[in-house]
Design a protein around this motif. Structure first.
Motif, PDB file in Angstrom:
ATOM      1  N   HIS A   1       0.836  -1.205   0.000  1.00 46.20           N
ATOM      2  CA  HIS A   1       0.000   0.000   0.000  1.00 46.20           C
ATOM      3  C   HIS A   1       0.867   1.250   0.000  1.00 46.20           C
ATOM      4  N   ILE A   2       0.470   2.234  -0.834  1.00 47.77           N
ATOM      5  CA  ILE A   2       1.146   3.521  -0.931  1.00 47.77           C
ATOM      6  C   ILE A   2       0.119   4.602  -0.630  1.00 47.77           C
ATOM      7  N   THR A   3       0.360   5.402   0.369  1.00 50.56           N
ATOM      8  CA  THR A   3      -0.568   6.483   0.701  1.00 50.56           C
ATOM      9  C   THR A   3      -0.503   7.565  -0.372  1.00 50.56           C
ATOM     10  N   PHE A   4      -1.667   7.858  -0.967  1.00 51.72           N
ATOM     11  CA  PHE A   4      -1.689   8.762  -2.121  1.00 51.72           C
ATOM     12  C   PHE A   4      -3.088   9.334  -2.302  1.00 51.72           C
ATOM     13  N   ASP A   5      -3.170  10.650  -2.447  1.00 53.92           N
ATOM     14  CA  ASP A   5      -4.414  11.341  -2.781  1.00 53.92           C
ATOM     15  C   ASP A   5      -4.252  11.928  -4.169  1.00 53.92           C
ATOM     16  N   VAL A   6      -4.999  11.413  -5.124  1.00 55.15           N
ATOM     17  CA  VAL A   6      -4.811  11.815  -6.517  1.00 55.15           C
ATOM     18  C   VAL A   6      -5.115  13.290  -6.743  1.00 55.15           C
ATOM     19  N   LEU A   7      -5.913  13.900  -5.856  1.00 51.05           N
ATOM     20  CA  LEU A   7      -6.282  15.298  -6.028  1.00 51.05           C
ATOM     21  C   LEU A   7      -5.252  16.274  -5.469  1.00 51.05           C
ATOM     22  N   SER A   8      -4.415  15.804  -4.562  1.00 46.62           N
ATOM     23  CA  SER A   8      -3.546  16.769  -3.886  1.00 46.62           C
ATOM     24  C   SER A   8      -2.076  16.370  -3.801  1.00 46.62           C
ATOM     25  N   GLY A   9      -1.744  15.163  -4.196  1.00 44.57           N
ATOM     26  CA  GLY A   9      -0.361  14.717  -4.023  1.00 44.57           C
ATOM     27  C   GLY A   9       0.233  14.148  -5.293  1.00 44.57           C
ATOM     28  N   ASP A  10       1.516  13.829  -5.206  1.00 45.51           N
ATOM     29  CA  ASP A  10       2.226  13.167  -6.296  1.00 45.51           C
ATOM     30  C   ASP A  10       2.569  11.749  -5.878  1.00 45.51           C
ATOM     31  N   LEU A  11       2.443  10.830  -6.792  1.00 47.88           N
ATOM     32  CA  LEU A  11       2.726   9.430  -6.514  1.00 47.88           C
ATOM     33  C   LEU A  11       4.222   9.234  -6.312  1.00 47.88           C
ATOM     34  N   ASP A  12       4.587   8.558  -5.211  1.00 49.81           N
ATOM     35  CA  ASP A  12       5.992   8.290  -4.910  1.00 49.81           C
ATOM     36  C   ASP A  12       6.477   7.122  -5.757  1.00 49.81           C
ATOM     37  N   LEU A  13       7.136   7.428  -6.850  1.00 48.40           N
ATOM     38  CA  LEU A  13       7.564   6.389  -7.796  1.00 48.40           C
ATOM     39  C   LEU A  13       8.626   5.474  -7.206  1.00 48.40           C
ATOM     40  N   SER A  14       9.325   5.940  -6.179  1.00 50.47           N
ATOM     41  CA  SER A  14      10.370   5.110  -5.566  1.00 50.47           C
ATOM     42  C   SER A  14       9.789   3.883  -4.875  1.00 50.47           C
ATOM     43  N   LEU A  15       8.492   3.907  -4.593  1.00 51.31           N
ATOM     44  CA  LEU A  15       7.846   2.782  -3.929  1.00 51.31           C
ATOM     45  C   LEU A  15       7.274   1.762  -4.919  1.00 51.31           C
ATOM     46  N   LEU A  16       7.431   2.052  -6.205  1.00 47.73           N
ATOM     47  CA  LEU A  16       6.918   1.165  -7.247  1.00 47.73           C
ATOM     48  C   LEU A  16       8.046   0.335  -7.851  1.00 47.73           C
ATOM     49  N   PRO A  17       7.709  -0.806  -8.435  1.00 37.31           N
ATOM     50  CA  PRO A  17       8.733  -1.623  -9.115  1.00 37.31           C
ATOM     51  C   PRO A  17       9.211  -0.937 -10.392  1.00 37.31           C
ATOM     52  N   ASP A  18      10.350  -1.386 -10.891  1.00 39.39           N
ATOM     53  CA  ASP A  18      10.898  -0.811 -12.122  1.00 39.39           C
ATOM     54  C   ASP A  18       9.991  -1.040 -13.321  1.00 39.39           C
ATOM     55  N   ARG A  19       9.267  -2.149 -13.324  1.00 43.78           N
ATOM     56  CA  ARG A  19       8.390  -2.477 -14.431  1.00 43.78           C
ATOM     57  C   ARG A  19       6.969  -2.740 -13.918  1.00 43.78           C
TER      58      ARG A  19
END
Length: 230
Positions: A45-63
């Motif tokens: 799980h990644i805490t993220f509000d699509v209306l107010s924040g940016d997705l932390d790409l470092s928490l996602l896999p390379d692919r």
């Protein structure tokens, strides 16, 4: 190869049903405002509000091999009662939020990956009181077809267009037995949708079984968009 699936939204409703259906087969990453019990599952799980924040790409896999954008709105009122801001808010959540996330993750989408967005039966079938949500979801349908053309054959892009589904988002429309029965009878199949009905279609679109499909809008709506039972 263990495939990675990213869902925006996924802690309740249709998104949660998708997570529960896919988690045994894929590595699931859910970006949403709240966990709502997701910490008890095997997903990330990644805490993220699509209306107010940016997705932390470092928490996602390379692919990323599959992407599903779940946020949506149901604000059904006569046009004369809808403010311009309501139209803007629906567009921000349903469409511009999707565009923002896609701009961020496109470099990580794998060759042969699949994307699934959500529309509504009200885009294909004109319905009163749906002007705002139909406008924003209609934008998704046009966007998805253009995106599918631009990124073929690397990425497949399809849209699921449900009718009324029994989720927390629809609780005001299904708040008592009479409302539920009335809504069920409007559909040729005489029931309202369940989250699992939609989740199974999403599963199919993410799977290689659908790898000759792209640029499609698939109605999962109890026959509402195509059958006139009157």
């Amino acid at each position: 190869m263990n495939k990675n699936i990213l869902l925006i939204g996924g802690s309740q409703g249709i998104g949660r049903a998708i997570v529960e259906l896919l988690q045994e087969q894929y590595s699931i990453f859910v970006a949403s405002r709240t966990k709502n019990g997701l910490q008890e599952t095997s997903i990330t799980h990644i805490t993220f509000d699509v209306l107010s924040g940016d997705l932390d790409l470092s928490l996602l896999p390379d692919r990323i091999h599959g992407f599903v954008y779940c946020p949506g709105s149901i604000d059904l009122k006569p046009f004369k009662m809808l403010s311009t801001k309501t139209f803007e808010d629906d567009m921000q959540l349903n469409f511009f939020g999707l565009v923002k996330v896609l701009k961020a993750i496109m470099p990580q989408m794998a060759e042969g990956s699949s994307m699934v967005f959500f529309s509504t039966v009200a885009v294909n079938t004109g319905m009163p009181f749906h002007t705002s949500v139909a406008a924003s979801k209609g934008a998704i349908e046009g966007f998805a077809k253009a995106l599918a053309a631009e990124y073929a054959p690397k990425i497949r892009v399809n849209v699921v267009a449900p009718s009324l589904t029994d989720t927390p988002l629809a609780k005001r429309l299904l708040s008592n037995d009479k409302k539920r029965e009335t809504m069920a009878q409007r559909h040729p199949l005489k029931r309202i949708g369940q989250p699992e009905d939609i989740a199974h279609m999403v599963h199919f679109l993410l799977d290689t079984k659908s790898d000759w499909m792209t640029g499609q809008v698939l109605n999962v709506d109890g026959g509402m968009s195509s059958l006139n039972m009157n």
